[in-house]
Scaffold this motif. Structure first.
Motif, PDB file in Angstrom:
ATOM      1  N   ARG A 161       0.827  -1.216   0.000  1.00  0.00           N
ATOM      2  CA  ARG A 161       0.000   0.000   0.000  1.00  0.00           C
ATOM      3  C   ARG A 161       0.861   1.266   0.000  1.00  0.00           C
ATOM      4  O   ARG A 161       0.534   2.238  -0.668  1.00  0.00           O
ATOM      5  N   MET A 162       1.945   1.252   0.770  1.00  0.00           N
ATOM      6  CA  MET A 162       2.841   2.418   0.797  1.00  0.00           C
ATOM      7  C   MET A 162       3.479   2.651  -0.562  1.00  0.00           C
ATOM      8  O   MET A 162       3.580   3.782  -1.029  1.00  0.00           O
ATOM      9  N   LEU A 163       3.925   1.565  -1.179  1.00  0.00           N
ATOM     10  CA  LEU A 163       4.549   1.657  -2.492  1.00  0.00           C
ATOM     11  C   LEU A 163       3.561   2.250  -3.505  1.00  0.00           C
ATOM     12  O   LEU A 163       3.883   3.187  -4.239  1.00  0.00           O
ATOM     13  N   ALA A 164       2.342   1.728  -3.513  1.00  0.00           N
ATOM     14  CA  ALA A 164       1.311   2.227  -4.436  1.00  0.00           C
ATOM     15  C   ALA A 164       0.969   3.684  -4.133  1.00  0.00           C
ATOM     16  O   ALA A 164       0.789   4.493  -5.048  1.00  0.00           O
ATOM     17  N   ALA A 165       0.904   4.033  -2.843  1.00  0.00           N
ATOM     18  CA  ALA A 165       0.590   5.411  -2.460  1.00  0.00           C
ATOM     19  C   ALA A 165       1.676   6.375  -2.929  1.00  0.00           C
ATOM     20  O   ALA A 165       1.386   7.459  -3.430  1.00  0.00           O
ATOM     21  N   GLN A 166       2.933   5.954  -2.798  1.00  0.00           N
ATOM     22  CA  GLN A 166       4.033   6.816  -3.238  1.00  0.00           C
ATOM     23  C   GLN A 166       3.991   7.001  -4.759  1.00  0.00           C
ATOM     24  O   GLN A 166       4.151   8.111  -5.258  1.00  0.00           O
ATOM     25  N   VAL A 167       3.749   5.924  -5.491  1.00  0.00           N
ATOM     26  CA  VAL A 167       3.663   6.027  -6.955  1.00  0.00           C
ATOM     27  C   VAL A 167       2.530   6.972  -7.348  1.00  0.00           C
ATOM     28  O   VAL A 167       2.722   7.893  -8.153  1.00  0.00           O
ATOM     29  N   ARG A 168       1.351   6.769  -6.778  1.00  0.00           N
ATOM     30  CA  ARG A 168       0.198   7.607  -7.135  1.00  0.00           C
ATOM     31  C   ARG A 168       0.441   9.078  -6.774  1.00  0.00           C
ATOM     32  O   ARG A 168       0.085   9.970  -7.530  1.00  0.00           O
ATOM     33  N   PHE A 169       1.013   9.306  -5.604  1.00  0.00           N
ATOM     34  CA  PHE A 169       1.269  10.681  -5.181  1.00  0.00           C
ATOM     35  C   PHE A 169       2.258  11.353  -6.136  1.00  0.00           C
ATOM     36  O   PHE A 169       2.020  12.476  -6.594  1.00  0.00           O
ATOM     37  N   LEU A 170       3.352  10.687  -6.428  1.00  0.00           N
ATOM     38  CA  LEU A 170       4.380  11.291  -7.280  1.00  0.00           C
ATOM     39  C   LEU A 170       3.893  11.509  -8.703  1.00  0.00           C
ATOM     40  O   LEU A 170       4.193  12.528  -9.319  1.00  0.00           O
ATOM     41  N   ILE A 171       3.120  10.566  -9.242  1.00  0.00           N
ATOM     42  CA  ILE A 171       2.542  10.760 -10.580  1.00  0.00           C
ATOM     43  C   ILE A 171       1.540  11.908 -10.544  1.00  0.00           C
ATOM     44  O   ILE A 171       1.508  12.764 -11.431  1.00  0.00           O
ATOM     45  N   GLY A 172       0.720  11.966  -9.509  1.00  0.00           N
ATOM     46  CA  GLY A 172      -0.291  13.015  -9.377  1.00  0.00           C
ATOM     47  C   GLY A 172       0.282  14.394  -9.131  1.00  0.00           C
ATOM     48  O   GLY A 172      -0.407  15.396  -9.319  1.00  0.00           O
ATOM     49  N   HIS A 173       1.520  14.458  -8.703  1.00  0.00           N
ATOM     50  CA  HIS A 173       2.202  15.730  -8.433  1.00  0.00           C
ATOM     51  C   HIS A 173       3.510  15.749  -9.223  1.00  0.00           C
ATOM     52  O   HIS A 173       4.602  15.880  -8.653  1.00  0.00           O
ATOM     53  N   GLY A 174       3.374  15.592 -10.531  1.00  0.00           N
ATOM     54  CA  GLY A 174       4.537  15.442 -11.406  1.00  0.00           C
ATOM     55  C   GLY A 174       5.535  16.582 -11.331  1.00  0.00           C
ATOM     56  O   GLY A 174       6.749  16.357 -11.357  1.00  0.00           O
ATOM     57  N   THR A 175       5.051  17.803 -11.236  1.00  0.00           N
ATOM     58  CA  THR A 175       5.960  18.948 -11.174  1.00  0.00           C
ATOM     59  C   THR A 175       6.749  18.913  -9.874  1.00  0.00           C
ATOM     60  O   THR A 175       7.965  19.128  -9.867  1.00  0.00           O
ATOM     61  N   PHE A 176       6.074  18.605  -8.778  1.00  0.00           N
ATOM     62  CA  PHE A 176       6.756  18.455  -7.489  1.00  0.00           C
ATOM     63  C   PHE A 176       7.792  17.335  -7.575  1.00  0.00           C
ATOM     64  O   PHE A 176       8.911  17.464  -7.072  1.00  0.00           O
ATOM     65  N   THR A 177       7.427  16.228  -8.217  1.00  0.00           N
ATOM     66  CA  THR A 177       8.331  15.083  -8.343  1.00  0.00           C
ATOM     67  C   THR A 177       9.604  15.475  -9.077  1.00  0.00           C
ATOM     68  O   THR A 177      10.706  15.103  -8.664  1.00  0.00           O
ATOM     69  N   LYS A 178       9.460  16.220 -10.167  1.00  0.00           N
ATOM     70  CA  LYS A 178      10.644  16.673 -10.902  1.00  0.00           C
ATOM     71  C   LYS A 178      11.547  17.497  -9.995  1.00  0.00           C
ATOM     72  O   LYS A 178      12.772  17.327  -9.996  1.00  0.00           O
ATOM     73  N   LEU A 179      10.951  18.390  -9.223  1.00  0.00           N
ATOM     74  CA  LEU A 179      11.741  19.213  -8.304  1.00  0.00           C
ATOM     75  C   LEU A 179      12.405  18.363  -7.240  1.00  0.00           C
ATOM     76  O   LEU A 179      13.589  18.535  -6.936  1.00  0.00           O
ATOM     77  N   LEU A 180      11.634  17.454  -6.663  1.00  0.00           N
ATOM     78  CA  LEU A 180      12.148  16.611  -5.591  1.00  0.00           C
ATOM     79  C   LEU A 180      13.369  15.828  -6.046  1.00  0.00           C
ATOM     80  O   LEU A 180      14.364  15.750  -5.336  1.00  0.00           O
TER      81      LEU A 180
END
Length: 195
Positions: free
Chosen positions: A83-102
């Motif tokens: 569940r954590m793995l899936a949550a991290q994937v969904r969050f990062l995909i859903g916040h793509g601009t943040f992910t690029k920055l991170l």
């Protein structure tokens, strides 16, 4: 009213930082994109660095909360990890601009590194807690849970970043990739790559 203003600043800042990178981004551009005066930004943040750190800390806190919420809905460590793995994937995909920055900008200056290490450490600690519980229960066989937790965090981030760049500005295609990313990472994590 203050929180709405900070949300405006954060929304504009994430776009400007993602477009120009931290070094080339200007507070003037952030203010213009947010539709506020530059002085308003400096009222809330002493510098561009402080704004960036606050922005990233808020994003990481949201990601951590999202993962905790998902994890707490399951009992066995294997399902918690899934569940954590899936949550991290969904969050990062859903916040793509943040992910690029991170994954591209946070390692710039020494100050930024120190500011983010503690937040990222909290996330990795959460993964590690699940791994240790699973090891104690005989579900996982790990000799280095800390390094494994960091590897999981990194693998998820890089897999998502790869998808974001490959599907550039095609949100429907990115959404469609989520199950494939989760399945691939779960298979790698729980089954390995050997026959």
């Amino acid at each position: 009213m203050r929180h709405e203003t900070i949300d405006l600043i954060f929304d504009a800042a994430v776009e400007v930082f993602a477009e120009y990178g931290f070094e080339r981004a200007k507070v003037d551009d952030i203010a213009m994109k947010a539709g506020i005066a530059k002085g308003t930004i400096y009222y809330h943040f002493k510098s561009k660095e402080e704004l960036f750190v606050a922005l990233m800390n808020e994003g990481l806190e949201k990601m951590l909360d999202h993962a905790r919420t998902e994890m707490e809905q399951a009992e066995p460590p294997r399902e918690q990890l899934r569940r954590m793995l899936a949550a991290q994937v969904r969050f990062l995909i859903g916040h793509g601009t943040f992910t690029k920055l991170l994954l591209t900008e946070v390692w710039g200056s020494k100050e930024r590194q120190q500011a983010f290490r503690s937040r990222i450490r909290q996330y990795i600690d959460l993964i590690e807690q699940v791994l240790r519980r699973g090891t104690e229960q005989g579900i996982f066989h790990l000799t280095h849970p800390n390094e494994t937790a960091a590897s999981i965090f990194g693998a998820v981030g890089v897999a998502v970043l790869h998808t974001i760049y490959r599907c550039q500005d095609q949100s429907e295609q990115m959404e469609a990739e989520i199950p494939k990313i989760i399945d691939t990472l779960e298979h790698l994590l729980f089954n390995g790559i050997t026959a």
